[in-house]
Scaffold this motif. Structure first.
Motif, short mmCIF file in Angstrom:
data_model
loop_
_atom_site.label_atom_id
_atom_site.label_comp_id
_atom_site.label_asym_id
_atom_site.label_seq_id
_atom_site.Cartn_x
_atom_site.Cartn_y
_atom_site.Cartn_z
N LYS A 180 23.35 4.32 11.20
CA LYS A 180 24.51 5.34 12.06
C LYS A 180 25.10 4.73 12.05
O LYS A 180 25.85 3.92 13.16
CB LYS A 180 23.98 5.37 13.36
CG LYS A 180 24.40 6.76 13.93
CD LYS A 180 23.29 7.95 13.73
CE LYS A 180 23.76 9.41 14.88
NZ LYS A 180 23.21 10.56 13.84
N THR A 181 26.04 5.20 10.47
CA THR A 181 27.42 4.97 10.24
C THR A 181 27.41 5.54 8.52
O THR A 181 26.85 6.04 8.34
CB THR A 181 27.31 3.53 10.84
OG1 THR A 181 28.96 2.85 9.53
CG2 THR A 181 26.99 2.84 9.29
N LEU A 205 3.37 -0.32 0.85
CA LEU A 205 3.90 -1.06 2.21
C LEU A 205 5.58 -0.97 2.26
O LEU A 205 6.38 -1.10 1.54
CB LEU A 205 3.89 -2.38 2.25
CG LEU A 205 4.44 -3.06 3.27
CD1 LEU A 205 3.94 -2.54 4.83
CD2 LEU A 205 4.88 -4.67 3.71
N LEU A 206 6.10 0.35 3.52
CA LEU A 206 7.20 0.58 3.40
C LEU A 206 7.79 -0.51 4.56
O LEU A 206 7.19 -0.35 5.25
CB LEU A 206 7.44 2.00 3.43
CG LEU A 206 9.29 2.19 3.88
CD1 LEU A 206 10.27 1.88 3.02
CD2 LEU A 206 9.04 3.48 4.13
N ARG A 207 8.65 -1.60 4.27
CA ARG A 207 8.91 -2.43 4.74
C ARG A 207 10.88 -1.85 5.51
O ARG A 207 11.54 -1.92 4.51
CB ARG A 207 9.28 -3.48 4.77
CG ARG A 207 8.36 -4.42 4.49
CD ARG A 207 8.16 -6.15 3.58
NE ARG A 207 8.70 -5.72 2.87
CZ ARG A 207 10.17 -6.53 2.44
NH1 ARG A 207 10.41 -6.95 2.99
NH2 ARG A 207 10.05 -6.59 1.31
N LEU A 208 11.41 -0.96 6.28
CA LEU A 208 12.13 -0.21 7.00
C LEU A 208 12.78 -0.89 7.86
O LEU A 208 12.29 -1.16 9.23
CB LEU A 208 11.09 1.41 6.93
CG LEU A 208 12.56 2.61 7.78
CD1 LEU A 208 13.67 2.13 6.58
CD2 LEU A 208 12.47 3.55 8.33
N GLY A 209 13.72 -0.46 8.21
CA GLY A 209 15.03 -1.33 9.00
C GLY A 209 15.46 0.16 9.88
O GLY A 209 15.59 0.95 9.01
N ASN A 220 18.25 6.37 15.02
CA ASN A 220 17.48 7.56 13.75
C ASN A 220 16.19 7.24 14.08
O ASN A 220 15.50 7.72 13.83
CB ASN A 220 18.23 6.65 12.84
CG ASN A 220 19.10 6.93 12.50
OD1 ASN A 220 19.95 7.75 12.85
ND2 ASN A 220 19.79 6.25 11.67
N SER A 221 15.35 6.41 14.53
CA SER A 221 14.16 5.88 14.95
C SER A 221 13.23 7.51 15.75
O SER A 221 12.11 8.00 15.32
CB SER A 221 13.45 5.17 15.61
OG SER A 221 12.13 4.55 15.40
N SER A 222 14.23 8.04 16.59
CA SER A 222 13.83 8.64 17.85
C SER A 222 13.84 10.51 16.95
O SER A 222 13.18 11.30 17.40
CB SER A 222 14.94 8.91 19.08
OG SER A 222 15.89 9.10 19.20
N THR A 223 15.14 10.36 16.13
CA THR A 223 15.30 11.56 15.19
C THR A 223 15.12 11.50 14.34
O THR A 223 14.61 12.85 13.33
CB THR A 223 16.89 11.52 15.34
OG1 THR A 223 17.83 10.82 15.16
CG2 THR A 223 17.04 11.72 16.49
N PRO A 231 19.72 -2.30 15.79
CA PRO A 231 21.59 -1.78 16.00
C PRO A 231 21.80 -2.24 14.88
O PRO A 231 21.11 -3.11 13.66
CB PRO A 231 22.29 -2.72 16.46
CG PRO A 231 21.05 -3.24 17.74
CD PRO A 231 19.83 -3.86 17.15
N THR A 232 23.13 -0.91 14.04
CA THR A 232 22.89 -1.37 12.55
C THR A 232 23.53 -2.52 12.61
O THR A 232 22.79 -2.69 10.39
CB THR A 232 24.66 -0.22 13.10
OG1 THR A 232 24.23 1.03 12.62
CG2 THR A 232 24.62 -0.23 11.93
N SER A 233 24.37 -3.25 12.61
CA SER A 233 24.53 -4.39 12.68
C SER A 233 23.71 -5.22 11.32
O SER A 233 22.89 -5.74 10.66
CB SER A 233 25.52 -5.08 13.17
OG SER A 233 24.87 -5.21 14.38
#
Length: 292
Positions: free
Chosen positions: A147-148, A92-96, A101-104, A128-130
């Motif tokens: 995205k930072t 399982l990859l738990r990804l935030g 970034n999700s769209s690209t 969001p990033t934070s």
């Protein structure tokens, strides 16, 4: 304090009334009211501002809502991960990941991951990033793509970045002519700008270094909304190159300043990494090298 109490609390906060929450939860209203009163006594503070028709949260209630939502996400993440172990291992990859970034990026990453790891499963949280960085810190996700230009910290490690330079974009009939094929940030002084909210702090910081305040005509959470104003000849847009589709009526110019960039950065906790995360890092590195 039980996790069920927090779930009830979040439902009351979302519905704005105990009666509406009780209908959604399929429990009696008096019983739910008693549970919320007991929660306030246990925590030693008032959580609700009770009006005649609706209730709202106190400052303490807002703080609890944020922490309770984190706990619900963590509980869900734990259940997903333990379910993988119960089936004989963790694939399982738990990804935030941020929405942009999700769209690209998520599609090419997922395609390569599933090719390398046919049995991999995904638990993806968009934020969001934070919030993504906080989810990595608290263990809700194992890895985050933000995205930072984030470079890590005491707890977090930034593994690699995929470059995505920002560009100025304008309608060919808009009265704006840069001095050359590349544009200097100072040339945008006094020019109406259309920009995504996620890049506003970056823009303000670099404009301050150039000793001017940007003139913002449109700020939005959506790059497409910003480009709409560009198409209407009302502003010059600032957007990542990856978001710009070729159009005969648009002109664009990259910035001279190398720091005018919006890279995708892969972040994890420092220390031991799971096999899916190690695979993700290798694929991300390959994409970052390809983008150079």
């Amino acid at each position: 304090m039980h996790s069920e109490d927090l779930y009830y609390f979040l439902t009351v906060a979302a519905e704005g009334s105990v009666s509406a929450a009780s209908r959604r939860l399929l429990i009696a209203q008096p019983a739910l009211s008693k549970r919320m009163q007991a929660l306030e006594r246990e925590l030693g503070c008032v959580l609700f501002i009770r009006g005649s028709r609706r209730i709202s949260l106190t400052e303490a209630g807002e703080a609890l809502r944020g922490r309770a939502e984190q706990m619900r996400l963590l509980e869900s993440s734990i259940r997903s991960q333990m379910r993988e172990y119960s089936l004989g291992g963790s694939n399982l990859l738990r990804l935030g990941i941020t929405p942009y970034n999700s769209s690209t990026l998520f599609k090419p990453l997922a395609e390569e991951l599933t090719r390398l790891e046919p049995n991999i499963h995904f638990d993806v949280q968009e934020a969001p990033t934070s919030e993504v960085l906080n989810m990595v810190k608290t263990g809700i996700v194992e890895a985050g793509i933000v995205k930072t230009r984030f470079s890590g910290g005491p707890e977090l490690e930034a593994h690699c970045r995929i470059k995505d330079p920002l560009a100025a974009v304008w309608h060919k009939d808009y009265p704006f002519t840069p001095s050359s094929k590349r544009i200097r940030l100072k040339e945008l002084e006094g020019v109406p700008l259309s920009i995504s909210r996620s890049f506003l702090d970056l823009l303000n910081g670099y404009c301050a270094q150039e000793e001017f305040m940007p003139s913002i005509a449109c700020i939005s959470t959506s790059v497409s909304a910003n480009l709409t104003l560009v198409g209407l000849k009302k502003a010059v847009g600032i957007a990542p190159v990856s978001a710009l589709k070729k159009a005969p009526y648009l002109k664009r110019a990259l910035f001279y300043e190398e720091h005018m960039d919006s890279p995708a950065t892969l972040v994890t906790l420092k220390g031991r990494l799971s096999a899916p995360v190690r695979s993700l890092i290798e694929i991300f590195k390959a994409l970052s090298e390809k983008a150079l």
